[in-house]
Design a protein around this motif. Structure first.
Motif, PDB file in Angstrom:
ATOM      1  N   MET B 163       0.835  -1.213   0.000  1.00 25.72           N
ATOM      2  CA  MET B 163       0.000   0.000   0.000  1.00 25.72           C
ATOM      3  C   MET B 163       0.862   1.253   0.000  1.00 25.72           C
ATOM      4  O   MET B 163       0.534   2.225  -0.671  1.00 25.72           O
ATOM      5  N   ASN B 164       1.951   1.253   0.743  1.00 22.67           N
ATOM      6  CA  ASN B 164       2.807   2.440   0.754  1.00 22.67           C
ATOM      7  C   ASN B 164       3.412   2.687  -0.623  1.00 22.67           C
ATOM      8  O   ASN B 164       3.546   3.835  -1.054  1.00 22.67           O
ATOM      9  N   ARG B 166       1.989   1.698  -3.449  1.00 23.53           N
ATOM     10  CA  ARG B 166       0.860   2.167  -4.271  1.00 23.53           C
ATOM     11  C   ARG B 166       0.628   3.664  -4.073  1.00 23.53           C
ATOM     12  O   ARG B 166       0.322   4.389  -5.012  1.00 23.53           O
ATOM     13  N   ILE B 167       0.717   4.116  -2.805  1.00 23.27           N
ATOM     14  CA  ILE B 167       0.504   5.539  -2.506  1.00 23.27           C
ATOM     15  C   ILE B 167       1.492   6.380  -3.313  1.00 23.27           C
ATOM     16  O   ILE B 167       1.130   7.404  -3.905  1.00 23.27           O
ATOM     17  N   ALA B 170       0.678   6.037  -7.217  1.00 20.97           N
ATOM     18  CA  ALA B 170      -0.640   6.556  -7.601  1.00 20.97           C
ATOM     19  C   ALA B 170      -0.566   8.049  -7.920  1.00 20.97           C
ATOM     20  O   ALA B 170      -1.507   8.629  -8.448  1.00 20.97           O
ATOM     21  N   ARG B 171       0.567   8.681  -7.609  1.00 13.75           N
ATOM     22  CA  ARG B 171       0.747  10.094  -7.988  1.00 13.75           C
ATOM     23  C   ARG B 171       1.261  10.246  -9.413  1.00 13.75           C
ATOM     24  O   ARG B 171       1.323  11.358  -9.936  1.00 13.75           O
ATOM     25  N   GLN B 173       0.185  10.408 -12.197  1.00 12.10           N
ATOM     26  CA  GLN B 173      -1.079  10.460 -12.921  1.00 12.10           C
ATOM     27  C   GLN B 173      -0.948  11.033 -14.321  1.00 12.10           C
ATOM     28  O   GLN B 173      -1.727  10.695 -15.210  1.00 12.10           O
ATOM     29  N   THR B 176       0.039   8.073 -16.389  1.00 13.56           N
ATOM     30  CA  THR B 176      -1.077   7.116 -16.424  1.00 13.56           C
ATOM     31  C   THR B 176      -2.201   7.652 -17.311  1.00 13.56           C
ATOM     32  O   THR B 176      -2.843   6.887 -18.036  1.00 13.56           O
ATOM     33  N   ARG B 177      -2.415   8.963 -17.277  1.00  8.11           N
ATOM     34  CA  ARG B 177      -3.431   9.566 -18.164  1.00  8.11           C
ATOM     35  C   ARG B 177      -3.080   9.307 -19.628  1.00  8.11           C
ATOM     36  O   ARG B 177      -3.963   9.058 -20.458  1.00  8.11           O
ATOM     37  N   LEU B 226      -7.188   0.184 -14.239  1.00  7.37           N
ATOM     38  CA  LEU B 226      -7.207   1.190 -13.173  1.00  7.37           C
ATOM     39  C   LEU B 226      -7.682   0.637 -11.824  1.00  7.37           C
ATOM     40  O   LEU B 226      -7.529   1.306 -10.803  1.00  7.37           O
ATOM     41  N   PRO B 229      -4.618  -3.000  -8.857  1.00  9.61           N
ATOM     42  CA  PRO B 229      -3.209  -2.717  -8.590  1.00  9.61           C
ATOM     43  C   PRO B 229      -2.501  -3.925  -7.972  1.00  9.61           C
ATOM     44  O   PRO B 229      -2.105  -3.900  -6.820  1.00  9.61           O
ATOM     45  N   THR B 258       3.436   2.274 -12.599  1.00  8.43           N
ATOM     46  CA  THR B 258       2.219   2.425 -11.822  1.00  8.43           C
ATOM     47  C   THR B 258       1.808   1.057 -11.317  1.00  8.43           C
ATOM     48  O   THR B 258       2.258   0.045 -11.850  1.00  8.43           O
TER      49      THR B 258
END
Lengths: 308, 308
Positions: B163-164, B166-167, B170-171, B173, B176-177, B226, B229, B258
C-alpha cells in the motif's frame, strides 16, 4: 502521525463539556449554557470513546480516538482512525445525506470527531435481538451502499480523483490490518484471539480449519479485498454500525474506510443479517431476515444500475 | 510539484558535462578529466532529453524531464516523471539487476536521472526491423516481468508495504493519463490525435469504431487496468523500451511505472512483438516472432510460479 502528539489528552465528560463550549458552532447547536448541558459517555464499540452532549436546542455526538483499543488497553493503536472516519464522512455524506451523519467538526490534534446526535436511535444489532424491525431498513442500506460506492468509483469520476482518494485512504492501514487479520485470516486458523464458550462449536471450528478448499477460497478473497480498490468502502458495515428508529436509518462508525471491492460492504451487511438469524432463538423471524437480504440486494442493484 | 521550481534549467551538452563533473561518484565512473569526455544528445523517445557522457573509464546516461513533451512543446507536462522512473528503478533493480539499469543518481530539483550507459546496445524495435534477433531476449523479458511484478505484489510482502508503494506511484497520474487516453481510449474513437497515412487502413479503423462489442471489451480492460493494482508495472514495456546486445538485455524508460494488473506489462510486450511481425516485410521472421511470444510466456509463467 509522524511525531508523537504532546497536545493530545483523553477527554472525560467534564472535558467534553468544556471542549464543546469552546466551539461556537457546536455550542450554538446545543443552545442554552454549558452548565445546562447533559454529557454522558456512551462508548459501545471496541475502539473509541464516545460521548453525547445535549442541550435545550439539540445534541452532538463526540468521538475521540484513544492511543489503544478501548476494550484492551494493552493493544496500542495510532490515533488517526478518527481522521479517516471524518474523511469518509466528508466524501460520502453529500451522496447519502439522509443515511449517515454529517461531520460537524474534526480536530486533528485531539483526534476528536463530532457528528449529529442520534440519541433517539437504536443500534440495529440490539433492535434485531429485541424483535422484528422495519424491513425497510435493509432497503435503505442497499441505497447507502449503492450511492456511496458508485460516487467514489471510476464509474463516476476521472481516474485522477479516484486515485487521489485512494492515496488518502491507503494510509488507513492499522484498521485495514484488523480487517485482514480478524475477518480474513484468524477465524480460519488456530490463533490466540480465537475463543468460544460453547463446546458444541469445537467440532465446527475444527472442520473449518481442516477444510483446505475453504481456506484457499478465503485466501483468494483476502487477496481480492486488498487488490480491487473499486470504491470507497465503509469497511465495517455490520448491524452494530447501523442506527435506526422506525423511519430513520443511519450508518455510523466509518473509521475502517478503505478502497476495496464493492462486494465487501454488501457482503458484510448480508453476513451480519445471517448471523442475526442464526443467533435468534430457534430461528424466529427467519422470514424477516430473508426479506431483509432480498430487499437489500434488490435496492442495491436497482440503485447502482440507475446511477451507472 | 506543488510550487513552480525556479531552479530548474534544461541542460544542453555543455551543461551535462558540467553537471556530471560536479557529481564526484559520476565523474569517477567516467574517469579522466571532464575536457576529455564525449557528451552527445541521443533523445529518442517522445518525452525527455537523453544524453550519453563517456570517459576513458566508462559512461553514464543522463535523462532530464522537460516541462513539455519533447516532440511536442505545446503539450505541457509536469517534470516529476523522472522521479517516478527513479523510484521504479529503486524498487525493481534489486530483483532484476542484470535486466535493467541501476539508478546512479536522481536530482529532484533538475529532474535528472542518471543510469549506466548502454551505448553498445541497440533498441529492440530497431533490431527487429533490421533482421532476426536472439530469441532469448524474450525469455529474459519473461524473467523481468515475473520477478519485478512478483516482488512488488501482495504475494511477496505484507499489504502495508504494498500500500505504501501504491501511494507513491498513484501520484504518477500524468503518465497514467497518457496510457488511459492513448492506449485504452483514443484508438477506438474519432480523436484529433488519430491519423494514418495509409488509405487502406481507413476500412479497418471504421470497422473498429463500429464494433460495439470490441469497444465494450476495451472499456472493461481500461477499468481493469485502473482497478487492479496487483503489482508495480513498468507500464510501457514495448520493444522501444528494451535495449539489447547479443547476450545482454535491459529494460529502460520506467517513467510510466504504476500499480496495475500484471497482465498489462505481459500484454504490452506480446502486442508489440505482434506489431513487429505485421510490420515486417511480407511476414518474414514470423517463426521468430511466434517463438518470442512462446518463450516470453513460458519463462514468465515458470518464474512467477517458482517465486510464489
Amino acid at each position: 502521525m509522524a511525531t508523537p502528539n504532546q497536545a493530545y489528552r483523553t477527554l472525560d465528560a467534564a472535558g467534553v463539556r468544556a471542549y464543546v463550549a469552546n466551539q461556537a458552532h457546536l455550542a450554538e447547536r446545543l443552545g442554552g449554557t454549558p452548565a445546562t448541558w447533559q454529557v454522558r459517555e456512551v462508548s459501545d464499540g471496541n475502539l473509541n470513546m464516545v460521548f453525547l452532549a445535549e442541550g435545550p436546542a439539540g445534541g452532538v455526538c463526540l468521538k475521540q480516538a484513544l492511543p489503544h483499543v478501548r476494550v484492551d488497553p494493552s493493544w496500542k493503536m495510532p490515533l488517526d482512525r478518527t481522521f479517516f472516519e471524518a474523511a469518509y464522512l466528508r466524501e460520502v455524506f453529500p451522496h447519502v445525506p439522509n443515511l449517515t451523519t454529517e461531520c460537524l467538526h474534526f480536530d486533528p490534534e485531539q483526534f476528536i470527531l463530532v457528528v449529529e446526535s442520534l440519541s433517539s436511535h437504536t443500534v440495529l444489532r440490539t433492535a434485531l435481538m429485541q424483535g422484528p424491525v422495519n424491513p425497510d431498513i435493509a432497503t435503505r442500506i442497499g441505497q447507502f451502499v449503492a450511492r456511496s460506492t458508485f460516487a467514489t468509483s471510476l464509474l463516476a469520476e476521472p481516474f485522477e480523483k479516484v486515485m487521489n482518494r485512494r492515496i488518502c485512504f491507503a494510509r488507513n492501514q492499522t484498521l485495514t490490518r484488523i480487517t485482514v487479520d480478524l475477518i480474513l485470516t484468524d477465524p480460519y486458523i488456530s490463533h490466540p484471539r480465537n475463543h468460544w464458550a460453547e463446546p458444541e462449536l469445537t467440532r465446527v471450528v475444527n472442520a473449518i480449519r481442516a477444510n483446505a478448499a475453504l481456506r484457499a477460497r478465503v485466501d483468494a478473497l483476502r487477496l481480492h479485498f486488498l487488490s480491487n480498490p473499486q470504491a470507497l468502502l465503509h469497511g465495517d458495515l455490520h448491524t452494530g454500525s447501523i442506527m435506526t428508529t422506525e423511519d430513520d436509518t443511519r450508518v455510523i462508525d466509518g473509521e475502517f474506510a478503505t478502497y476495496g471491492p464493492i462486494g465487501f460492504d454488501a457482503g458484510l451487511f448480508i453476513a451480519n443479517v445471517i448471523l442475526s438469524l442464526f443467533s435468534s432463538p430457534s430461528g424466529q423471524n427467519s422470514s424477516l431476515h430473508i426479506n431483509m437480504i432480498n430487499s437489500f440486494w434488490q435496492e442495491f442493484e436497482k440503485t447502482f444500475l440507475t446511477l451507472w
